[in-house]
Design an enzyme around this catalytic site. Structure first.
Site, mmCIF file in Angstrom:
data_model
loop_
_atom_site.group_PDB
_atom_site.id
_atom_site.type_symbol
_atom_site.label_atom_id
_atom_site.label_comp_id
_atom_site.label_asym_id
_atom_site.label_seq_id
_atom_site.Cartn_x
_atom_site.Cartn_y
_atom_site.Cartn_z
ATOM 1 N N LYS A 241 8.900 4.645 1.071
ATOM 2 C CA LYS A 241 8.484 3.247 0.997
ATOM 3 C C LYS A 241 7.284 3.083 0.071
ATOM 4 C CE LYS A 241 5.901 1.000 3.921
ATOM 5 N NZ LYS A 241 5.324 0.346 5.121
ATOM 6 N N ASP B 57 10.163 -2.382 4.798
ATOM 7 C CA ASP B 57 9.238 -2.260 5.930
ATOM 8 C C ASP B 57 9.860 -2.907 7.161
ATOM 9 O OD1 ASP B 57 9.069 -4.971 5.477
ATOM 10 O OD2 ASP B 57 6.889 -5.038 5.355
#
Length: 210
Positions: free
Chosen positions: A120, A138
């Site tokens: 991420k 997320d």
């Protein structure tokens, strides 16, 4: 969700905010890496508060090493997991100095090899700094991706692939920012603000709030 509906959704996001921005303050690729790494299980507001003074004195890997771990901790001790994060920042700074000449690499494989940098974080840096159409998933994107049907998936990797596979190409670059901001401020976890949602009529979510 079909292609035409997805196109309409992202056209509305684009019309509402043509150039969405990430909310973590940074001045270069290095401070962006550090800020995103610090943001795990923390709020962007909290990270920005901690890095406001930190980045004035340590905006490069070498300056961070010169600052030292204990001084770094003093700057970030209001952030969750700050001791472990401080260790990772020092380790990744050392690797950047020793192996990359103090520069942040623009390769996902190289980025995820850095301590405290997961997929991420790497995708955020690739997208925000180098303009790659990478998708950083997320909790907000995972939630609304499944809730709205825009990018459903059983885990974050599946949701990332769904964005890449189904969101029309012209919207790929900003897709994750539009979705994050929509999830953070409108399509909230406990009580989505459906009454002010710009895609309400295109969303199949059955439990819309009034």
């Amino acid at each position: 969700m079909d292609y035409n509906t997805l196109t309409q959704i992202f056209e509305r996001f684009q019309a509402h905010e043509a150039e969405p921005k990430g909310e973590l303050n940074h001045t270069n690729a290095y401070t962006l890496v550090v800020a995103v790494a610090l943001s795990a299980q923390s709020t962007d507001v909290g990270v920005n508060r901690a890095t406001h003074e930190l980045f004035k004195v340590a905006d490069t890997p070498q300056k961070m090493l010169d600052l030292g771990e204990e001084a770094l901790i003093e700057h970030i001790k209001t952030i969750g997991l700050y001791r472990n994060k401080a260790k990772n920042v020092m380790k990744l700074s050392r690797i950047l100095v020793d192996d990359y000449g103090g520069e942040v690499p623009c390769s996902r494989a190289a980025l995820v090899s850095l301590p405290g940098v997961g997929r991420k974080t790497a995708n955020v840096v690739l997208n925000m700094w180098w303009g790659h159409p990478s998708q950083a998933v997320d909790t907000h994107i995972f939630r609304i991706g499944n809730r709205t049907g825009i990018c459903p998936g059983k885990d974050v990797d599946a949701v990332e692939r769904a964005i890449e596979d189904h969101v029309p190409v012209p919207f790929q670059h900003h897709a994750h920012h539009w979705l994050i901001l929509h999830g953070r401020y409108i399509c909230k976890a406990r009580k989505p603000m459906c009454q002010t949602c710009i895609i309400r009529d295109l969303c199949p979510y059955e439990d819309k709030t009034q």
